[in-house]
Design a protein around this motif. Sequence first.
Motif, mmCIF file in Angstrom:
data_model
loop_
_atom_site.group_PDB
_atom_site.id
_atom_site.type_symbol
_atom_site.label_atom_id
_atom_site.label_comp_id
_atom_site.label_asym_id
_atom_site.label_seq_id
_atom_site.Cartn_x
_atom_site.Cartn_y
_atom_site.Cartn_z
ATOM 1 N N ARG A 12 0.859 -1.181 0.000
ATOM 2 C CA ARG A 12 0.000 0.000 0.000
ATOM 3 C C ARG A 12 0.896 1.231 0.000
ATOM 4 O O ARG A 12 1.757 1.387 0.861
ATOM 5 C CB ARG A 12 -0.918 0.036 1.215
ATOM 6 C CG ARG A 12 -1.854 1.249 1.217
ATOM 7 C CD ARG A 12 -2.638 1.382 2.494
ATOM 8 N NE ARG A 12 -3.567 0.276 2.656
ATOM 9 C CZ ARG A 12 -3.389 -0.722 3.499
ATOM 10 N NH1 ARG A 12 -2.296 -0.775 4.230
ATOM 11 N NH2 ARG A 12 -4.261 -1.689 3.600
ATOM 12 N N GLU A 14 0.891 5.300 0.192
ATOM 13 C CA GLU A 14 0.072 6.454 0.548
ATOM 14 C C GLU A 14 0.729 7.723 0.037
ATOM 15 O O GLU A 14 1.927 7.944 0.237
ATOM 16 C CB GLU A 14 -0.135 6.516 2.058
ATOM 17 C CG GLU A 14 -0.929 5.335 2.587
ATOM 18 C CD GLU A 14 -1.322 5.492 4.046
ATOM 19 O OE1 GLU A 14 -0.919 6.504 4.662
ATOM 20 O OE2 GLU A 14 -2.021 4.609 4.553
ATOM 21 N N VAL A 30 -0.634 -0.530 -4.523
ATOM 22 C CA VAL A 30 -1.952 0.094 -4.502
ATOM 23 C C VAL A 30 -1.745 1.511 -3.980
ATOM 24 O O VAL A 30 -1.349 1.709 -2.832
ATOM 25 C CB VAL A 30 -2.934 -0.675 -3.594
ATOM 26 C CG1 VAL A 30 -4.274 0.046 -3.531
ATOM 27 C CG2 VAL A 30 -3.133 -2.098 -4.114
ATOM 28 N N GLU A 44 -8.448 0.395 5.437
ATOM 29 C CA GLU A 44 -9.557 0.357 4.482
ATOM 30 C C GLU A 44 -10.841 0.881 5.090
ATOM 31 O O GLU A 44 -11.587 1.641 4.452
ATOM 32 C CB GLU A 44 -9.777 -1.080 3.981
ATOM 33 C CG GLU A 44 -8.722 -1.577 3.008
ATOM 34 C CD GLU A 44 -7.426 -1.931 3.739
ATOM 35 O OE1 GLU A 44 -6.358 -1.596 3.196
ATOM 36 O OE2 GLU A 44 -7.472 -2.517 4.832
ATOM 37 N N PHE A 206 -6.603 -8.522 1.182
ATOM 38 C CA PHE A 206 -6.135 -7.409 2.003
ATOM 39 C C PHE A 206 -6.214 -7.847 3.462
ATOM 40 O O PHE A 206 -7.280 -7.871 4.060
ATOM 41 C CB PHE A 206 -7.001 -6.173 1.777
ATOM 42 C CG PHE A 206 -6.522 -5.291 0.662
ATOM 43 C CD1 PHE A 206 -6.569 -3.910 0.788
ATOM 44 C CD2 PHE A 206 -6.021 -5.832 -0.509
ATOM 45 C CE1 PHE A 206 -6.121 -3.090 -0.238
ATOM 46 C CE2 PHE A 206 -5.576 -5.024 -1.535
ATOM 47 C CZ PHE A 206 -5.624 -3.642 -1.405
ATOM 48 N N ASP A 208 -4.926 -6.519 6.349
ATOM 49 C CA ASP A 208 -4.337 -5.403 7.081
ATOM 50 C C ASP A 208 -4.190 -5.684 8.575
ATOM 51 O O ASP A 208 -5.174 -5.934 9.267
ATOM 52 C CB ASP A 208 -5.196 -4.160 6.869
ATOM 53 C CG ASP A 208 -4.693 -2.964 7.636
ATOM 54 O OD1 ASP A 208 -3.554 -2.549 7.389
ATOM 55 O OD2 ASP A 208 -5.439 -2.471 8.502
ATOM 56 N N LEU A 226 -1.908 -8.454 0.493
ATOM 57 C CA LEU A 226 -1.401 -7.205 1.032
ATOM 58 C C LEU A 226 -1.364 -7.400 2.541
ATOM 59 O O LEU A 226 -2.406 -7.511 3.179
ATOM 60 C CB LEU A 226 -2.286 -6.020 0.655
ATOM 61 C CG LEU A 226 -1.719 -4.649 1.028
ATOM 62 C CD1 LEU A 226 -2.120 -3.591 0.015
ATOM 63 C CD2 LEU A 226 -2.163 -4.215 2.413
ATOM 64 N N SER A 229 -0.084 -2.046 6.132
ATOM 65 C CA SER A 229 0.131 -0.723 5.574
ATOM 66 C C SER A 229 1.615 -0.529 5.353
ATOM 67 O O SER A 229 2.422 -0.853 6.202
ATOM 68 C CB SER A 229 -0.378 0.349 6.546
ATOM 69 O OG SER A 229 -1.719 0.115 6.858
#
Length: 239
Positions: A12, A14, A30, A44, A206, A208, A226, A229
């Motif tokens: 991920r 950002e 992503v 998310e 995902f 997380d 994934l 983060s």
Amino acid sequence: MGNLQIPAVWNRIEVGVGQFTPGPYRSGDVVLPAIRRAPGLSVELSGLMPNRDHNGDLLQAVERMPHCLPGECPVIGILAADPFLRIDQLADRLAEKGYRNLANLPSVTQYGVTFRTILNDLDVGPAREIKVLGEFARLGFAVSVAIAHIDDVAVALALAPACLFVVPSFDLWRDQKLDPDGLLALCGQVTEGRRRASPETPVVLFADRMAISQTQAHDAGADGILEDSCDAQRCPVRR
């Protein structure tokens, strides 16, 4: 990203004010506007909080993002249920930088079954997300679809998506923790639905901040995971 040829581990990335990762962005990334994690929630789910302008932040971030590298397919996360989203404007900005892959991340499907009908009645629900992704597909974008309930699979596959992202919903939230067994079970249902209807469509889980290993994800049928983060400066998985 078809034919299951996708990275086994995803990142991920950002981007945004105060936390901008300059790139370059690669397949398996992503890319999302920075999301401030709400106490006790995953990124998310935090991304659905009403104090954000996801697409506005994304438009600003795109101006600073580098051009997409040839042969790389990073996925850009958009808030597809946003009734104020100007599809033509965002499509033009992304295309100018060479980004042609996107997904409905975060997704309002994560609100869960209880709110699905209410959100659709207000035209800010999963149905709007699918419609918007279809518009981007008609503009030449490769679209991936977030799945938070087994009922999402058939509608998602009708778009011939590049990828399915299995994401946790509020329905899997218990005592301020997401239920890993529930998410793995959902992943198994999604991959089984994929196998019957569109076996070449990759599935990424995902997971997380949850105790889900790559082996568990693979056993649930996921082609990629994934894990947490991360951004380009912190994440060790950069190809």
